[in-house]
Write a protein that holds these residues in place. Structure first.
Motif, short mmCIF file in Angstrom:
data_model
loop_
_atom_site.label_atom_id
_atom_site.label_comp_id
_atom_site.label_asym_id
_atom_site.label_seq_id
_atom_site.Cartn_x
_atom_site.Cartn_y
_atom_site.Cartn_z
N ASP A 23 -24.47 140.82 -79.69
CA ASP A 23 -23.15 141.34 -80.02
C ASP A 23 -22.71 140.88 -81.41
O ASP A 23 -22.15 141.66 -82.19
CB ASP A 23 -22.11 140.90 -78.99
N VAL A 24 -22.96 139.61 -81.71
CA VAL A 24 -22.55 139.07 -83.01
C VAL A 24 -23.31 139.75 -84.15
O VAL A 24 -22.71 140.20 -85.12
CB VAL A 24 -22.76 137.54 -83.07
N ILE A 25 -24.63 139.85 -84.04
CA ILE A 25 -25.39 140.40 -85.17
C ILE A 25 -25.35 141.92 -85.22
O ILE A 25 -25.76 142.50 -86.22
CB ILE A 25 -26.85 139.90 -85.18
N SER A 26 -24.85 142.57 -84.17
CA SER A 26 -24.76 144.03 -84.23
C SER A 26 -23.39 144.50 -84.68
O SER A 26 -23.12 145.70 -84.72
CB SER A 26 -25.10 144.64 -82.87
N SER A 27 -22.52 143.58 -85.05
CA SER A 27 -21.19 143.94 -85.53
C SER A 27 -21.31 144.84 -86.75
O SER A 27 -22.03 144.54 -87.71
CB SER A 27 -20.42 142.66 -85.88
N ARG A 28 -20.61 145.93 -86.72
CA ARG A 28 -20.66 146.90 -87.83
C ARG A 28 -20.04 146.32 -89.10
O ARG A 28 -20.30 146.82 -90.19
CB ARG A 28 -19.96 148.20 -87.44
N ASP A 29 -19.24 145.29 -88.97
CA ASP A 29 -18.64 144.66 -90.15
C ASP A 29 -19.72 144.02 -91.02
O ASP A 29 -19.50 143.78 -92.20
CB ASP A 29 -17.63 143.59 -89.75
N LEU A 30 -20.86 143.72 -90.42
CA LEU A 30 -21.93 143.03 -91.15
C LEU A 30 -23.04 143.97 -91.63
O LEU A 30 -24.05 143.51 -92.13
CB LEU A 30 -22.53 141.95 -90.24
N ASP A 86 -23.37 145.77 -94.19
CA ASP A 86 -23.66 145.76 -95.63
C ASP A 86 -24.44 144.53 -96.07
O ASP A 86 -24.89 144.47 -97.21
CB ASP A 86 -22.35 145.82 -96.42
N VAL A 87 -24.64 143.57 -95.18
CA VAL A 87 -25.34 142.34 -95.54
C VAL A 87 -26.83 142.51 -95.21
O VAL A 87 -27.20 142.65 -94.04
CB VAL A 87 -24.76 141.12 -94.79
N PRO A 88 -27.71 142.57 -96.24
CA PRO A 88 -29.13 142.82 -95.99
C PRO A 88 -29.78 141.76 -95.09
O PRO A 88 -30.65 142.08 -94.28
CB PRO A 88 -29.77 142.81 -97.37
N GLN A 89 -29.35 140.54 -95.22
CA GLN A 89 -29.94 139.48 -94.40
C GLN A 89 -29.64 139.71 -92.91
O GLN A 89 -30.48 139.42 -92.05
CB GLN A 89 -29.42 138.09 -94.82
N ARG A 92 -29.26 142.63 -91.45
CA ARG A 92 -30.19 143.68 -90.98
C ARG A 92 -31.56 143.10 -90.68
O ARG A 92 -32.19 143.43 -89.68
CB ARG A 92 -30.29 144.80 -92.02
N GLN A 93 -32.04 142.21 -91.55
CA GLN A 93 -33.34 141.57 -91.33
C GLN A 93 -33.30 140.70 -90.06
O GLN A 93 -34.26 140.71 -89.28
CB GLN A 93 -33.73 140.72 -92.54
N ILE A 94 -32.22 139.98 -89.88
CA ILE A 94 -32.09 139.14 -88.69
C ILE A 94 -32.09 140.02 -87.44
O ILE A 94 -32.73 139.69 -86.44
CB ILE A 94 -30.82 138.26 -88.77
N ARG A 95 -31.37 141.14 -87.49
CA ARG A 95 -31.34 142.06 -86.35
C ARG A 95 -32.74 142.54 -86.00
O ARG A 95 -33.13 142.55 -84.83
CB ARG A 95 -30.49 143.29 -86.67
N GLU A 96 -33.49 142.95 -87.02
CA GLU A 96 -34.85 143.45 -86.78
C GLU A 96 -35.75 142.36 -86.20
O GLU A 96 -36.48 142.60 -85.24
CB GLU A 96 -35.44 143.99 -88.08
#
Length: 101
Positions: free
Chosen positions: A23-30, A32-35, A37-41
């Protein structure tokens, strides 16, 4: 209820933690932060790998248990008197131990 009566099981706690982290890393507020996106992947890949490994481990354990049960069944059919003797001995031992209480 499972083995841990009245308590949450470790698996449940892990799933809850994973859901919260997702939930935290899928926040749409984030977005724009490339890091992020990498963490999500990496998180999704690691989570799927872990889940697949857990499924494979459970399947292997079930297969081994089935093989051992088949071997025990075969032994019981091949040596019924030895199995009966062992059962009588175990029963006598348990009876003796319970009688002493």
């Amino acid at each position: 209820m499972g083995i841990f009566s009245g308590k949450t099981q470790p698996r449940d706690e892990l799933e809850k933690l994973v859901d919260e982290l997702r939930d935290v890393i899928s926040s749409r507020d984030l977005d724009d932060v490339p890091q992020i996106r990498q963490i999500r992947e990496r998180f999704d890949e690691g989570y799927h790998n872990l889940r697949d490994a857990a499924v494979r481990t459970a399947q292997e354990a079930a297969s081994r248990a089935k093989d051992h049960a088949h071997a025990a069944n075969q032994y019981a059919h091949d040596e019924p008197w030895q199995v009966a003797g062992a059962a009588i001995a175990v029963g006598a031992l348990l009876g003796y131990l319970l009688a002493r209480r």
